[in-house]
Design a protein around this motif. Sequence first.
Motif, PDB file in Angstrom:
ATOM      1  N   LEU A  45      56.329  33.662  46.700  1.00  0.00           N
ATOM      2  CA  LEU A  45      57.184  32.959  47.667  1.00  0.00           C
ATOM      3  C   LEU A  45      56.500  31.736  48.280  1.00  0.00           C
ATOM      4  O   LEU A  45      57.148  30.951  48.963  1.00  0.00           O
ATOM      5  CB  LEU A  45      57.625  33.919  48.771  1.00  0.00           C
ATOM      6  CG  LEU A  45      58.596  35.008  48.343  1.00  0.00           C
ATOM      7  CD1 LEU A  45      58.825  36.001  49.477  1.00  0.00           C
ATOM      8  CD2 LEU A  45      59.917  34.401  47.888  1.00  0.00           C
ATOM      9  N   GLY A  48      58.168  28.483  47.669  1.00  0.00           N
ATOM     10  CA  GLY A  48      59.507  28.277  48.213  1.00  0.00           C
ATOM     11  C   GLY A  48      60.365  29.508  48.022  1.00  0.00           C
ATOM     12  O   GLY A  48      59.939  30.500  47.427  1.00  0.00           O
ATOM     13  N   PRO A  49      61.591  29.452  48.558  1.00  0.00           N
ATOM     14  CA  PRO A  49      62.479  30.628  48.497  1.00  0.00           C
ATOM     15  C   PRO A  49      62.775  31.045  47.061  1.00  0.00           C
ATOM     16  O   PRO A  49      62.797  30.222  46.150  1.00  0.00           O
ATOM     17  CB  PRO A  49      63.757  30.150  49.177  1.00  0.00           C
ATOM     18  CG  PRO A  49      63.461  28.838  49.788  1.00  0.00           C
ATOM     19  CD  PRO A  49      62.221  28.305  49.167  1.00  0.00           C
ATOM     20  N   LEU A  80      58.503  37.536  55.909  1.00  0.00           N
ATOM     21  CA  LEU A  80      59.556  36.836  55.166  1.00  0.00           C
ATOM     22  C   LEU A  80      60.909  37.109  55.793  1.00  0.00           C
ATOM     23  O   LEU A  80      61.066  38.014  56.606  1.00  0.00           O
ATOM     24  CB  LEU A  80      59.536  37.223  53.683  1.00  0.00           C
ATOM     25  CG  LEU A  80      59.722  38.681  53.279  1.00  0.00           C
ATOM     26  CD1 LEU A  80      61.180  39.110  53.312  1.00  0.00           C
ATOM     27  CD2 LEU A  80      59.170  38.887  51.881  1.00  0.00           C
ATOM     28  N   ASP A  93      68.355  35.955  48.898  1.00  0.00           N
ATOM     29  CA  ASP A  93      67.211  35.046  48.821  1.00  0.00           C
ATOM     30  C   ASP A  93      66.159  35.458  49.837  1.00  0.00           C
ATOM     31  O   ASP A  93      66.480  35.886  50.944  1.00  0.00           O
ATOM     32  CB  ASP A  93      67.652  33.611  49.117  1.00  0.00           C
ATOM     33  CG  ASP A  93      68.577  33.057  48.053  1.00  0.00           C
ATOM     34  OD1 ASP A  93      68.063  32.664  46.993  1.00  0.00           O
ATOM     35  OD2 ASP A  93      69.799  33.030  48.276  1.00  0.00           O
ATOM     36  N   GLU A  95      62.427  34.209  51.739  1.00  0.00           N
ATOM     37  CA  GLU A  95      61.627  33.029  52.061  1.00  0.00           C
ATOM     38  C   GLU A  95      60.555  33.425  53.078  1.00  0.00           C
ATOM     39  O   GLU A  95      60.801  34.247  53.969  1.00  0.00           O
ATOM     40  CB  GLU A  95      62.529  31.941  52.654  1.00  0.00           C
ATOM     41  CG  GLU A  95      61.812  30.658  52.963  1.00  0.00           C
ATOM     42  CD  GLU A  95      62.769  29.552  53.400  1.00  0.00           C
ATOM     43  OE1 GLU A  95      62.317  28.399  53.481  1.00  0.00           O
ATOM     44  OE2 GLU A  95      63.956  29.832  53.662  1.00  0.00           O
TER      45      GLU A  95
END
Length: 146
Positions: A45, A48-49, A80, A93, A95
């Motif tokens: 991660l 990025g996502p 996250l 998703d 992130e």
Amino acid sequence: MATMTAAQRREQERSAYDAFMRDCPTNQLLGRLSDKWVSLVVAALAGGPRRYSDLRRKIAGVSPKMLTQTLRTLERDGILTRAVTPSVPVRVDYELTPLGRSLGGLLTAVKDWAEEHIEEVHAARERYEKQEPGAGVGVGAGAPEG
């Protein structure tokens, strides 16, 4: 006796953290963060996502159950965030948070170190295995004293 505010109690507790003590929360957190799946998820991660399915493909060998468990633990710890987009199928998703990004640099560095030095580790293992039985065992040669 004066009572302490919650902030004063937290500050006092913070100054008493010692990761070498088994019952210390920092010891427990360190144990969690040293898990290989945690390291690999955070490193994945760091760029990025990513969607859940992307993480499953990126992290070879992780079972869906273990990945889900790891993601939930990291979300609970504030490392996250999870965003669910209602669609068919549902899109999820993940992130890193700012806290997770600060950790990501460290865990990515450890992953990079392992990739860079694995040949040296293999050579050391081979040298160790070629030693005579019992060689290198004893005080001063890496064995615990006491």
